[in-house]
Design a protein around this motif. Sequence first.
Motif, PDB file in Angstrom:
ATOM      1  N   SER A  48       0.837  -1.192   0.000  1.00  0.00           N
ATOM      2  CA  SER A  48       0.000   0.000   0.000  1.00  0.00           C
ATOM      3  C   SER A  48       0.877   1.251   0.000  1.00  0.00           C
ATOM      4  N   GLY A  49       0.573   2.181  -0.906  1.00  0.00           N
ATOM      5  CA  GLY A  49       1.362   3.407  -1.028  1.00  0.00           C
ATOM      6  C   GLY A  49       2.418   3.348  -2.104  1.00  0.00           C
ATOM      7  N   ALA A  50       2.760   2.141  -2.573  1.00  0.00           N
ATOM      8  CA  ALA A  50       3.766   2.010  -3.635  1.00  0.00           C
ATOM      9  C   ALA A  50       3.116   2.287  -4.985  1.00  0.00           C
ATOM     10  N   ALA A  62      -6.594 -16.285  -0.717  1.00  0.00           N
ATOM     11  CA  ALA A  62      -7.771 -15.466  -1.034  1.00  0.00           C
ATOM     12  C   ALA A  62      -8.696 -16.186  -2.010  1.00  0.00           C
ATOM     13  N   PRO A  63      -9.993 -15.882  -1.975  1.00  0.00           N
ATOM     14  CA  PRO A  63     -10.944 -16.515  -2.912  1.00  0.00           C
ATOM     15  C   PRO A  63     -10.825 -15.910  -4.314  1.00  0.00           C
ATOM     16  N   GLY A  64     -11.286 -16.696  -5.292  1.00  0.00           N
ATOM     17  CA  GLY A  64     -11.348 -16.208  -6.666  1.00  0.00           C
ATOM     18  C   GLY A  64     -10.112 -16.434  -7.491  1.00  0.00           C
ATOM     19  N   ILE A  65      -9.098 -17.132  -6.924  1.00  0.00           N
ATOM     20  CA  ILE A  65      -7.847 -17.358  -7.650  1.00  0.00           C
ATOM     21  C   ILE A  65      -7.950 -18.619  -8.501  1.00  0.00           C
ATOM     22  N   ALA A  66      -7.447 -18.559  -9.716  1.00  0.00           N
ATOM     23  CA  ALA A  66      -7.401 -19.746 -10.577  1.00  0.00           C
ATOM     24  C   ALA A  66      -6.395 -20.744 -10.003  1.00  0.00           C
ATOM     25  N   ARG A  67      -6.611 -22.013 -10.319  1.00  0.00           N
ATOM     26  CA  ARG A  67      -5.730 -23.056  -9.800  1.00  0.00           C
ATOM     27  C   ARG A  67      -5.314 -23.976 -10.947  1.00  0.00           C
ATOM     28  N   ALA A  68      -4.144 -24.544 -10.805  1.00  0.00           N
ATOM     29  CA  ALA A  68      -3.635 -25.524 -11.766  1.00  0.00           C
ATOM     30  C   ALA A  68      -2.957 -26.636 -10.979  1.00  0.00           C
ATOM     31  N   GLY A  69      -3.413 -27.872 -11.190  1.00  0.00           N
ATOM     32  CA  GLY A  69      -2.860 -28.990 -10.434  1.00  0.00           C
ATOM     33  C   GLY A  69      -3.091 -28.855  -8.943  1.00  0.00           C
ATOM     34  N   VAL A 107       1.779 -11.442  -8.562  1.00  0.00           N
ATOM     35  CA  VAL A 107       0.877 -11.407  -9.708  1.00  0.00           C
ATOM     36  C   VAL A 107      -0.022 -12.634  -9.612  1.00  0.00           C
ATOM     37  N   VAL A 108      -1.333 -12.399  -9.754  1.00  0.00           N
ATOM     38  CA  VAL A 108      -2.318 -13.452  -9.503  1.00  0.00           C
ATOM     39  C   VAL A 108      -3.206 -13.630 -10.723  1.00  0.00           C
ATOM     40  N   LYS A 109      -3.345 -14.875 -11.164  1.00  0.00           N
ATOM     41  CA  LYS A 109      -4.309 -15.212 -12.216  1.00  0.00           C
ATOM     42  C   LYS A 109      -5.640 -15.563 -11.545  1.00  0.00           C
ATOM     43  N   LEU A 110      -6.680 -14.794 -11.896  1.00  0.00           N
ATOM     44  CA  LEU A 110      -7.991 -15.025 -11.310  1.00  0.00           C
ATOM     45  C   LEU A 110      -8.770 -16.071 -12.100  1.00  0.00           C
ATOM     46  N   ALA A 111      -9.719 -16.702 -11.431  1.00  0.00           N
ATOM     47  CA  ALA A 111     -10.552 -17.694 -12.111  1.00  0.00           C
ATOM     48  C   ALA A 111     -11.347 -17.043 -13.241  1.00  0.00           C
ATOM     49  N   SER A 112     -11.702 -15.785 -13.063  1.00  0.00           N
ATOM     50  CA  SER A 112     -12.364 -15.005 -14.114  1.00  0.00           C
ATOM     51  C   SER A 112     -12.176 -13.531 -13.785  1.00  0.00           C
ATOM     52  N   ALA A 113     -12.324 -12.667 -14.810  1.00  0.00           N
ATOM     53  CA  ALA A 113     -12.169 -11.234 -14.583  1.00  0.00           C
ATOM     54  C   ALA A 113     -13.210 -10.705 -13.597  1.00  0.00           C
ATOM     55  N   GLY A 114     -14.375 -11.361 -13.537  1.00  0.00           N
ATOM     56  CA  GLY A 114     -15.429 -10.932 -12.630  1.00  0.00           C
ATOM     57  C   GLY A 114     -15.120 -11.160 -11.163  1.00  0.00           C
ATOM     58  N   ASN A 115     -14.089 -11.943 -10.868  1.00  0.00           N
ATOM     59  CA  ASN A 115     -13.726 -12.224  -9.480  1.00  0.00           C
ATOM     60  C   ASN A 115     -12.854 -11.137  -8.868  1.00  0.00           C
ATOM     61  N   PHE A 116     -12.491 -10.138  -9.665  1.00  0.00           N
ATOM     62  CA  PHE A 116     -11.500  -9.168  -9.193  1.00  0.00           C
ATOM     63  C   PHE A 116     -11.956  -8.436  -7.931  1.00  0.00           C
ATOM     64  N   GLN A 117     -13.179  -7.904  -7.932  1.00  0.00           N
ATOM     65  CA  GLN A 117     -13.622  -7.095  -6.795  1.00  0.00           C
ATOM     66  C   GLN A 117     -13.681  -7.927  -5.515  1.00  0.00           C
ATOM     67  N   LYS A 118     -14.172  -9.143  -5.630  1.00  0.00           N
ATOM     68  CA  LYS A 118     -14.233 -10.031  -4.460  1.00  0.00           C
ATOM     69  C   LYS A 118     -12.824 -10.303  -3.927  1.00  0.00           C
ATOM     70  N   LEU A 145      -8.482  -9.029   0.244  1.00  0.00           N
ATOM     71  CA  LEU A 145      -7.112  -8.679   0.625  1.00  0.00           C
ATOM     72  C   LEU A 145      -7.043  -7.349   1.363  1.00  0.00           C
ATOM     73  N   THR A 146      -7.781  -6.363   0.901  1.00  0.00           N
ATOM     74  CA  THR A 146      -7.695  -5.042   1.525  1.00  0.00           C
ATOM     75  C   THR A 146      -8.367  -4.998   2.901  1.00  0.00           C
ATOM     76  N   SER A 147      -9.221  -5.975   3.184  1.00  0.00           N
ATOM     77  CA  SER A 147      -9.863  -6.025   4.512  1.00  0.00           C
ATOM     78  C   SER A 147      -9.153  -6.975   5.470  1.00  0.00           C
ATOM     79  N   ASP A 148      -8.143  -7.680   4.997  1.00  0.00           N
ATOM     80  CA  ASP A 148      -7.398  -8.621   5.829  1.00  0.00           C
ATOM     81  C   ASP A 148      -6.426  -7.837   6.720  1.00  0.00           C
ATOM     82  N   PRO A 149      -6.557  -7.894   8.041  1.00  0.00           N
ATOM     83  CA  PRO A 149      -5.679  -7.103   8.933  1.00  0.00           C
ATOM     84  C   PRO A 149      -4.216  -7.544   8.885  1.00  0.00           C
ATOM     85  N   ARG A 150      -3.959  -8.709   8.357  1.00  0.00           N
ATOM     86  CA  ARG A 150      -2.580  -9.178   8.270  1.00  0.00           C
ATOM     87  C   ARG A 150      -1.825  -8.553   7.099  1.00  0.00           C
ATOM     88  N   LEU A 151      -2.564  -7.895   6.211  1.00  0.00           N
ATOM     89  CA  LEU A 151      -1.968  -7.365   4.989  1.00  0.00           C
ATOM     90  C   LEU A 151      -2.091  -5.848   4.928  1.00  0.00           C
TER      91      LEU A 151
END
Length: 395
Positions: free
Chosen positions: A68-70, A89-96, A217-228, A233-239
């Motif tokens: 944040s800030g960069a 995080a939810p919404g990430i594409a997976r392989a294997g 850099v994260v590949k999402l399962a679909s472009a529509g998953n971006f906001q979720k 991530l932005t609401s996670d207090p660890r980040l």
Amino acid sequence: MIKWFAQVGALISFNLRSLPQRKGAAASAMFGIALVVAVLVGVLSIAYGFRKVMVATGSPDTALILRSGADSEMTSILMRDEAKFIAEAPGIARAGGRPLVSPELFVVVNLPKKSTHTDANVPLRGVDKPAFPVHSAVKVTQGRMFDWGKNEVIVGRGALNEFAGLDIGSELHFGPNIWKVVGIFEAAGGLPESEIWADSAVLGPAYRRVTSYQTAVVKLASAGNFQKFKDHLTSDPRLNVKVLRETEYYESQSRLLYQMVTGLGSIICVLMALGAVFGALNTMYSAVSSRAREIATLEALGFGSSPVIVSILAESLVLAAIGGAIGALLAWAAFDGYQTATMNWQSFSQVTFAFAVGPRLLVDGVVYALLIGFIGGLLPAIRAARLPVSVALRQ
């Protein structure tokens, strides 16, 4: 109305047929306009080419995470634990069964340019195995992929063309290590072609970055998953991160240089256009002056003032269109596809790209020429129409 159009057509035909008698002045006007258009198209092709590389890099179903800030990878830092939290995080594409998350190191190394032999900043990126399905456009086209755990690198096609010492088999001295070039990769013309890639597990210790990355850099399962994904991530207090679409990030990276080049180029071309306008004015005033008696005779025969104005403007626009087309084609032949590199002021590293002279830019050049021709022909046309018949017949 039919009579008016007939008069306009007759006068335009008459003016154009008389151009060979004024070929010197006409050629001078066309040359001035062609030069302005060639410079305009040439300068703007730099900005268009740079933006084209950036646009080719981004994908709407890919997210980029920075501290944040960069505002660039150079000023960002992510700890290894944070990279693990991102992968949950939810919404990430997976392989294997593995999330497609690519934590990456970003360092800058010095290499000499082939053209000037001066040192330039070249991006050296440390990646892990998920980087290749995430950056799906990256393909090794010569040599082989580097072996994981070894001091080996692969080099982008653009970097190979622009910088010395990157041929397959070459040895590079980065940090305390010696790295061997084992392959060349392409990325559909995108920004990675300006970079050198290595195993992050080897690169990190060489630059004392064992516990951190610059970005993920994260590949999402679909472009529509971006906001979720972003909200999680932005609401996670660890980040403490900011999340951008990859397309949004690279568009912002290109904005500064694009605006700078187009701004300076426009100023230069406006100044040059003033000279071209004066050239067109001189040509058209000379044409009006030399044919004052002919114009007066036509008006005495019943030709109106407005057809005279339109015919002179048409002549000026024809000369401008020819000059603009010549200038645009010259710029296309000279600049389109020309390979070079420039500084990305966000990351302070070189980006290799090709000048891009596309159809839109060619059309813009011709439109600019027509504007010059219109301005250059308007005042002489008005003067010709307002010149009293009795005065003109005595000239």
